[in-house]
Write a protein that holds these residues in place. Structure first.
Motif, PDB file in Angstrom:
ATOM      1  N   ASP A  15     -78.167 143.121 -17.666  1.00 41.45           N
ATOM      2  CA  ASP A  15     -77.182 142.279 -18.343  1.00 41.45           C
ATOM      3  C   ASP A  15     -76.542 141.336 -17.334  1.00 41.45           C
ATOM      4  O   ASP A  15     -75.929 141.769 -16.363  1.00 41.45           O
ATOM      5  N   CYS A  16     -76.669 140.048 -17.555  1.00 40.99           N
ATOM      6  CA  CYS A  16     -76.169 139.071 -16.589  1.00 40.99           C
ATOM      7  C   CYS A  16     -74.657 138.904 -16.636  1.00 40.99           C
ATOM      8  O   CYS A  16     -74.074 138.336 -15.726  1.00 40.99           O
ATOM      9  N   VAL A  17     -73.995 139.380 -17.680  1.00 43.53           N
ATOM     10  CA  VAL A  17     -72.552 139.178 -17.781  1.00 43.53           C
ATOM     11  C   VAL A  17     -71.754 140.389 -17.287  1.00 43.53           C
ATOM     12  O   VAL A  17     -70.530 140.332 -17.233  1.00 43.53           O
ATOM     13  N   TYR A  18     -72.426 141.465 -16.927  1.00 45.83           N
ATOM     14  CA  TYR A  18     -71.718 142.673 -16.520  1.00 45.83           C
ATOM     15  C   TYR A  18     -70.726 142.448 -15.374  1.00 45.83           C
ATOM     16  O   TYR A  18     -69.579 142.887 -15.475  1.00 45.83           O
ATOM     17  N   PRO A  19     -71.105 141.755 -14.286  1.00 44.24           N
ATOM     18  CA  PRO A  19     -70.129 141.559 -13.204  1.00 44.24           C
ATOM     19  C   PRO A  19     -68.873 140.807 -13.655  1.00 44.24           C
ATOM     20  O   PRO A  19     -67.760 141.147 -13.260  1.00 44.24           O
ATOM     21  N   SER A  20     -69.037 139.798 -14.498  1.00 44.52           N
ATOM     22  CA  SER A  20     -67.858 139.025 -14.929  1.00 44.52           C
ATOM     23  C   SER A  20     -67.076 139.739 -16.032  1.00 44.52           C
ATOM     24  O   SER A  20     -65.854 139.680 -16.059  1.00 44.52           O
ATOM     25  N   ARG A  21     -67.775 140.423 -16.922  1.00 47.59           N
ATOM     26  CA  ARG A  21     -67.079 141.137 -17.997  1.00 47.59           C
ATOM     27  C   ARG A  21     -66.197 142.249 -17.426  1.00 47.59           C
ATOM     28  O   ARG A  21     -65.045 142.396 -17.809  1.00 47.59           O
ATOM     29  N   THR A  22     -66.739 143.011 -16.488  1.00 43.63           N
ATOM     30  CA  THR A  22     -65.942 144.084 -15.894  1.00 43.63           C
ATOM     31  C   THR A  22     -64.780 143.508 -15.088  1.00 43.63           C
ATOM     32  O   THR A  22     -63.694 144.091 -15.067  1.00 43.63           O
ATOM     33  N   ALA A  23     -65.001 142.374 -14.451  1.00 45.03           N
ATOM     34  CA  ALA A  23     -63.939 141.736 -13.659  1.00 45.03           C
ATOM     35  C   ALA A  23     -62.776 141.292 -14.549  1.00 45.03           C
ATOM     36  O   ALA A  23     -61.614 141.428 -14.169  1.00 45.03           O
ATOM     37  N   ARG A  24     -63.083 140.771 -15.730  1.00 44.54           N
ATOM     38  CA  ARG A  24     -62.013 140.332 -16.638  1.00 44.54           C
ATOM     39  C   ARG A  24     -61.083 141.467 -17.019  1.00 44.54           C
ATOM     40  O   ARG A  24     -59.924 141.254 -17.333  1.00 44.54           O
ATOM     41  N   PHE A  25     -61.602 142.686 -16.999  1.00 41.09           N
ATOM     42  CA  PHE A  25     -60.784 143.849 -17.333  1.00 41.09           C
ATOM     43  C   PHE A  25     -60.182 144.501 -16.090  1.00 41.09           C
ATOM     44  O   PHE A  25     -59.648 145.608 -16.158  1.00 41.09           O
ATOM     45  N   ALA A  52     -67.416 148.355   3.127  1.00 41.46           N
ATOM     46  CA  ALA A  52     -68.739 147.941   3.586  1.00 41.46           C
ATOM     47  C   ALA A  52     -69.164 146.579   3.031  1.00 41.46           C
ATOM     48  O   ALA A  52     -70.208 146.064   3.420  1.00 41.46           O
ATOM     49  N   CYS A  53     -68.378 145.989   2.159  1.00 38.78           N
ATOM     50  CA  CYS A  53     -68.748 144.730   1.513  1.00 38.78           C
ATOM     51  C   CYS A  53     -68.477 143.542   2.435  1.00 38.78           C
ATOM     52  O   CYS A  53     -67.439 143.474   3.093  1.00 38.78           O
ATOM     53  N   ASP A  54     -69.411 142.594   2.419  1.00 36.74           N
ATOM     54  CA  ASP A  54     -69.282 141.412   3.271  1.00 36.74           C
ATOM     55  C   ASP A  54     -68.788 140.179   2.504  1.00 36.74           C
ATOM     56  O   ASP A  54     -68.795 139.079   3.035  1.00 36.74           O
ATOM     57  N   CYS A  55     -68.339 140.358   1.264  1.00 34.15           N
ATOM     58  CA  CYS A  55     -67.913 139.192   0.480  1.00 34.15           C
ATOM     59  C   CYS A  55     -66.541 138.686   0.941  1.00 34.15           C
ATOM     60  O   CYS A  55     -65.758 139.410   1.555  1.00 34.15           O
ATOM     61  N   LEU A  56     -66.266 137.455   0.606  1.00 30.55           N
ATOM     62  CA  LEU A  56     -65.012 136.805   0.985  1.00 30.55           C
ATOM     63  C   LEU A  56     -63.794 137.534   0.414  1.00 30.55           C
ATOM     64  O   LEU A  56     -62.761 137.644   1.076  1.00 30.55           O
ATOM     65  N   VAL A  57     -63.914 138.053  -0.797  1.00 28.55           N
ATOM     66  CA  VAL A  57     -62.790 138.748  -1.446  1.00 28.55           C
ATOM     67  C   VAL A  57     -62.418 140.000  -0.663  1.00 28.55           C
ATOM     68  O   VAL A  57     -61.241 140.250  -0.398  1.00 28.55           O
ATOM     69  N   SER A  78     -61.719 135.733 -11.435  1.00 25.80           N
ATOM     70  CA  SER A  78     -62.738 134.981 -10.691  1.00 25.80           C
ATOM     71  C   SER A  78     -63.015 135.644  -9.342  1.00 25.80           C
ATOM     72  O   SER A  78     -64.164 135.722  -8.900  1.00 25.80           O
ATOM     73  N   LEU A  79     -61.969 136.114  -8.690  1.00 28.03           N
ATOM     74  CA  LEU A  79     -62.148 136.800  -7.406  1.00 28.03           C
ATOM     75  C   LEU A  79     -62.954 138.084  -7.591  1.00 28.03           C
ATOM     76  O   LEU A  79     -63.875 138.370  -6.818  1.00 28.03           O
ATOM     77  N   LEU A  80     -62.617 138.853  -8.621  1.00 27.15           N
ATOM     78  CA  LEU A  80     -63.356 140.089  -8.872  1.00 27.15           C
ATOM     79  C   LEU A  80     -64.803 139.811  -9.279  1.00 27.15           C
ATOM     80  O   LEU A  80     -65.712 140.548  -8.904  1.00 27.15           O
ATOM     81  N   THR A  81     -65.022 138.751 -10.039  1.00 27.86           N
ATOM     82  CA  THR A  81     -66.386 138.375 -10.410  1.00 27.86           C
ATOM     83  C   THR A  81     -67.200 138.066  -9.162  1.00 27.86           C
ATOM     84  O   THR A  81     -68.350 138.498  -9.029  1.00 27.86           O
ATOM     85  N   TYR A  87     -71.745 142.483  -4.941  1.00 26.57           N
ATOM     86  CA  TYR A  87     -72.096 143.904  -4.928  1.00 26.57           C
ATOM     87  C   TYR A  87     -73.463 144.115  -5.583  1.00 26.57           C
ATOM     88  O   TYR A  87     -74.322 144.805  -5.043  1.00 26.57           O
ATOM     89  N   GLN A  88     -73.671 143.517  -6.752  1.00 24.55           N
ATOM     90  CA  GLN A  88     -74.947 143.703  -7.453  1.00 24.55           C
ATOM     91  C   GLN A  88     -76.107 143.090  -6.671  1.00 24.55           C
ATOM     92  O   GLN A  88     -77.196 143.661  -6.633  1.00 24.55           O
ATOM     93  N   MET A  89     -75.877 141.955  -6.034  1.00 27.44           N
ATOM     94  CA  MET A  89     -76.932 141.351  -5.220  1.00 27.44           C
ATOM     95  C   MET A  89     -77.304 142.257  -4.045  1.00 27.44           C
ATOM     96  O   MET A  89     -78.486 142.452  -3.749  1.00 27.44           O
ATOM     97  N   ARG A  90     -76.289 142.826  -3.391  1.00 25.88           N
ATOM     98  CA  ARG A  90     -76.560 143.733  -2.264  1.00 25.88           C
ATOM     99  C   ARG A  90     -77.295 144.983  -2.736  1.00 25.88           C
ATOM    100  O   ARG A  90     -78.220 145.467  -2.084  1.00 25.88           O
ATOM    101  N   LEU A  91     -76.886 145.525  -3.873  1.00 29.49           N
ATOM    102  CA  LEU A  91     -77.515 146.721  -4.418  1.00 29.49           C
ATOM    103  C   LEU A  91     -78.993 146.462  -4.731  1.00 29.49           C
ATOM    104  O   LEU A  91     -79.860 147.256  -4.370  1.00 29.49           O
TER     105      LEU A  91
END
Length: 153
Positions: A15-25, A52-57, A78-81, A87-91
């Motif tokens: 599901d392509c919207v999972y990262p953004s949908r979970t972030a909205r909540f 362990a995350c290398d993202c800007l957030v 937007s930051l959580l997205t 995270y999903q890309m690294r996984l």
């Protein structure tokens, strides 16, 4: 964690919207599952979302900062997205690169999925996934819901 389970069962499209949908909540994806940043416990937690995350957030914001933002500012989603997508890309990269990814993650999945082995040692992801699906089917039948899709053997 469900990406690992589905991948072990052979799925390769998600599901392509999972990262953004979970972030909205107000939920961040982390190796242990999910992290709900709207909970009161996050207000005084000054660690990054994931060490362990290398993202800007994760480099610039603490859980406490994001907790304060997520309850008041739409920008926080937007930051959580951003974090969740990274995270999903690294996984997915890890699953592609590690030769025996599914053999070494079994015990971790048992803990995350809440599977109790009752003396049997689940050591591989396929065995954990099999047990997870069996328990999911049992729960669905117990609640009167019919099993669907991947849970049908």
């Amino acid at each position: 964690m469900f990406v690992e389970v589905c991948s072990a069962l052979g799925a390769d499209l998600y599901d392509c919207v999972y990262p953004s949908r979970t972030a909205r909540f107000g939920t961040a994806l982390v190796p242990e599952g999910t992290l709900r940043l709207k909970t009161a416990a996050m207000a005084a937690d000054y660690r990054p979302i994931d060490d362990a995350c290398d993202c800007l957030v994760c480099q610039k914001y603490s859980r406490a900062h994001l907790h304060a933002k997520i309850t008041k500012e739409p920008h926080a989603a937007s930051l959580l997205t951003y974090h969740n997508m990274r995270y999903q890309m690294r996984l997915c990269d890890e699953m592609r690169q590690v030769k025996h990814f599914f053999d070494v993650k079994g015990d971790h999945l048992c803990k995350v999925l809440g599977i109790h082995s009752e003396g049997d040692n689940f050591t591989t992801v396929p065995r954990v996934c099999s047990e997870f699906c069996s328990q999911a089917v049992s729960k669905q039948h117990g609640s009167g819901m019919a099993a669907r899709g991947a849970f049908i053997s």
